[in-house]
Design an enzyme around this catalytic site. Structure first.
Site, PDB file in Angstrom:
ATOM      1  N   ASN A 111       0.873  -1.172   0.000  1.00 55.18           N
ATOM      2  CA  ASN A 111       0.000   0.000   0.000  1.00 55.18           C
ATOM      3  C   ASN A 111       0.910   1.221   0.000  1.00 55.18           C
ATOM      4  O   ASN A 111       1.483   1.560   1.027  1.00 55.18           O
ATOM      5  CB  ASN A 111      -0.896  -0.016   1.246  1.00 55.18           C
ATOM      6  CG  ASN A 111      -1.690   1.265   1.382  1.00 55.18           C
ATOM      7  OD1 ASN A 111      -1.880   2.004   0.409  1.00 55.18           O
ATOM      8  ND2 ASN A 111      -2.180   1.532   2.594  1.00 55.18           N
ATOM      9  N   LYS A 140       0.143   4.259  -0.350  1.00 54.17           N
ATOM     10  CA  LYS A 140      -0.509   5.474   0.184  1.00 54.17           C
ATOM     11  C   LYS A 140      -0.267   6.637  -0.782  1.00 54.17           C
ATOM     12  O   LYS A 140      -0.208   6.417  -1.987  1.00 54.17           O
ATOM     13  CB  LYS A 140      -0.016   5.780   1.599  1.00 54.17           C
ATOM     14  CG  LYS A 140      -0.006   4.538   2.481  1.00 54.17           C
ATOM     15  CD  LYS A 140       0.187   4.827   3.934  1.00 54.17           C
ATOM     16  CE  LYS A 140       0.331   3.512   4.686  1.00 54.17           C
ATOM     17  NZ  LYS A 140       0.230   3.634   6.108  1.00 54.17           N
ATOM     18  N   HIS A 176      -9.402   1.197   4.698  1.00 52.47           N
ATOM     19  CA  HIS A 176      -8.123   1.356   5.408  1.00 52.47           C
ATOM     20  C   HIS A 176      -8.343   2.299   6.595  1.00 52.47           C
ATOM     21  O   HIS A 176      -9.134   3.244   6.508  1.00 52.47           O
ATOM     22  CB  HIS A 176      -7.066   1.925   4.453  1.00 52.47           C
ATOM     23  CG  HIS A 176      -5.689   1.882   5.023  1.00 52.47           C
ATOM     24  ND1 HIS A 176      -5.236   2.811   5.930  1.00 52.47           N
ATOM     25  CD2 HIS A 176      -4.668   1.005   4.838  1.00 52.47           C
ATOM     26  CE1 HIS A 176      -3.990   2.496   6.279  1.00 52.47           C
ATOM     27  NE2 HIS A 176      -3.624   1.414   5.631  1.00 52.47           N
ATOM     28  N   GLU A 196      -6.729   4.688   7.668  1.00 52.97           N
ATOM     29  CA  GLU A 196      -6.521   6.118   7.355  1.00 52.97           C
ATOM     30  C   GLU A 196      -7.754   6.696   6.665  1.00 52.97           C
ATOM     31  O   GLU A 196      -8.089   7.873   6.861  1.00 52.97           O
ATOM     32  CB  GLU A 196      -5.258   6.282   6.491  1.00 52.97           C
ATOM     33  CG  GLU A 196      -4.001   6.062   7.324  1.00 52.97           C
ATOM     34  CD  GLU A 196      -2.804   5.544   6.543  1.00 52.97           C
ATOM     35  OE1 GLU A 196      -2.787   5.654   5.305  1.00 52.97           O
ATOM     36  OE2 GLU A 196      -1.875   5.018   7.190  1.00 52.97           O
ATOM     37  N   GLU A 198      -5.412  -5.107  10.439  1.00 52.79           N
ATOM     38  CA  GLU A 198      -4.388  -4.082  10.652  1.00 52.79           C
ATOM     39  C   GLU A 198      -4.661  -3.323  11.951  1.00 52.79           C
ATOM     40  O   GLU A 198      -5.459  -2.380  11.962  1.00 52.79           O
ATOM     41  CB  GLU A 198      -4.407  -3.073   9.501  1.00 52.79           C
ATOM     42  CG  GLU A 198      -4.136  -3.678   8.152  1.00 52.79           C
ATOM     43  CD  GLU A 198      -3.508  -2.652   7.213  1.00 52.79           C
ATOM     44  OE1 GLU A 198      -2.379  -2.883   6.776  1.00 52.79           O
ATOM     45  OE2 GLU A 198      -4.131  -1.615   6.953  1.00 52.79           O
ATOM     46  N   GLY A 224       2.377   2.126  10.548  1.00 51.85           N
ATOM     47  CA  GLY A 224       3.318   3.245  10.387  1.00 51.85           C
ATOM     48  C   GLY A 224       4.010   3.658  11.669  1.00 51.85           C
ATOM     49  O   GLY A 224       4.607   4.732  11.740  1.00 51.85           O
ATOM     50  N   SER A 249       3.412  -2.308  10.224  1.00 52.27           N
ATOM     51  CA  SER A 249       4.860  -2.355  10.411  1.00 52.27           C
ATOM     52  C   SER A 249       5.470  -3.711  10.054  1.00 52.27           C
ATOM     53  O   SER A 249       6.357  -4.193  10.767  1.00 52.27           O
ATOM     54  CB  SER A 249       5.227  -1.919  11.833  1.00 52.27           C
ATOM     55  OG  SER A 249       4.805  -0.579  12.050  1.00 52.27           O
ATOM     56  N   GLY A 298       2.771  -1.246   4.200  1.00 50.95           N
ATOM     57  CA  GLY A 298       2.842   0.171   3.847  1.00 50.95           C
ATOM     58  C   GLY A 298       4.272   0.599   3.558  1.00 50.95           C
ATOM     59  O   GLY A 298       4.800   0.370   2.470  1.00 50.95           O
ATOM     60  N   GLY A 299       4.912   1.208   4.539  1.00 50.96           N
ATOM     61  CA  GLY A 299       6.241   1.806   4.378  1.00 50.96           C
ATOM     62  C   GLY A 299       7.250   0.923   3.655  1.00 50.96           C
ATOM     63  O   GLY A 299       7.951   1.383   2.741  1.00 50.96           O
TER      64      GLY A 299
HETATM   65  C1  PEP Z   1      -0.706   0.065   5.803  1.00 47.23           C
HETATM   66  O1  PEP Z   1      -0.657   1.158   5.296  1.00 47.23           O
HETATM   67  O2  PEP Z   1      -1.650  -0.678   5.545  1.00 47.23           O
HETATM   68  C2  PEP Z   1       0.379  -0.363   6.696  1.00 47.23           C
HETATM   69  C3  PEP Z   1       0.278  -1.513   7.293  1.00 47.23           C
HETATM   70  O3  PEP Z   1       1.443   0.503   6.857  1.00 47.23           O
HETATM   71  P1  PEP Z   1       2.875   0.154   7.521  1.00 47.23           P
HETATM   72  O4  PEP Z   1       3.315  -1.160   6.933  1.00 47.23           O
HETATM   73  O5  PEP Z   1       3.756   1.278   7.121  1.00 47.23           O
HETATM   74  O6  PEP Z   1       2.663   0.044   8.982  1.00 47.23           O
END
Ligand code: PEP
Length: 247
Positions: A6, A8, A91, A93, A165, A171, A211, A232-233
């Site tokens: 993802n 973002k 999500h 966010e 999640e 994040g 994460s 994500g990251g």
């Molecule tokens: C996400 O955006 O769904 C996510 C899990 O981000 P991260 O891996 O950065 O925690």
């Protein structure tokens, strides 16, 4: 097993195309289904660049109506028309900053299915909810409402993905432990068995997200009820995403 990135609100359309071209050889041998969740404007270029490869493309959101006076919104049929296969729905966010609710998530799930997109439905508790001991109730409620009216055949055909999640892990660098993550994924699978049956529940990929890194992915994905991850990251770095997708 599905590993989805993802991105973002990151990468311009040209950066996105260059990035997936870098990913193609790295992920060519992946045993998991690999998906990249890219910003709307990068979708056409990324779909084109990934034609004939094993990497699928996801949008990060969509509207639940087919068309109409919804300025600035994108419909499921538009995404399908350009060759998108998956869509991330609900999500945290989107829930936190854009007012998405379990009810709008349910509407989006139906619209995605109607357009033959595979929804990746995100659920998860806040830190406060975990500390109050209501994680299972919160996640069960989110999944139950998201799936209201969704036919069993869709689950049996593996056309629906759920991403667990925990909000406190997204994040933040604070990954859930393998056991914490697996426990909630197991709760979700048990709920699916309750709502549908065991066969249907077994066919749904339940991802963990929060994460996930190149260092912890293998152990997380080896847990019995975790069928991959939403990342994500770490999905923004080709070498890290390669390790995670091959985990
Ligand atoms: C996400 O955006 O769904 C996510 C899990 O981000 P991260 O891996 O950065 O925690």
């Amino acid at each position: 097993m599905i590993v989805a990135g993802n991105w973002k609100m990151n990468k311009t359309p040209s950066e996105a195309v260059a990035f997936v071209k870098e990913l193609i050889p790295k992920l060519a041998g992946a045993k998991a289904e690999v998906v990249v969740g890219v910003p709307y404007v990068a979708l056409p270029g990324v779909v084109e660049a990934l034609k004939g490869t094993n990497i699928k493309v996801a949008a990060q959101n969509m509207h639940y109506e087919e068309k109409g006076a919804y300025t600035g919104e994108i419909a499921a049929g538009m995404l399908r028309d350009i060759g998108v296969d998956y869509v991330i729905i609900g999500h945290s966010e989107r829930r936190q900053y854009f007012g998405e609710t379990d009810v709008s998530v349910n509407k989006k799930v139906h619209a995605a299915i109607g357009a033959k997109l595979i929804p990746i439905v995100c659920v998860g508790e806040s830190l406060e909810e975990r500390e109050q001991g209501v994680t299972a109730e919160i996640v069960r409620r989110q999944v139950k409402i998201a799936l209201l009216g969704v036919d069993r055949s869709l689950l049996l055909d593996s056309k629906l993905v759920i991403a667990y999640e925990p909000i406190w892990a997204i994040g933040t660098g604070k990954t859930a432990t393998n056991e914490q993550a697996d426990e909630v994924c197991r709760t979700i699978r048990a709920l699916l068995a309750e709502l549908y049956d065991k066969d249907a529940a077994a066919k749904v990929s339940i991802q963990y997200g929060g994460s996930v890194t190149a260092a912890n992915a293998k152990e997380l994905f080896a847990m019995p009820d975790i069928n991959g991850g939403l990342v994500g990251g770490a999905s923004l770095k080709a070498d890290d995403f390669e390790v995670i997708a091959n985990a």
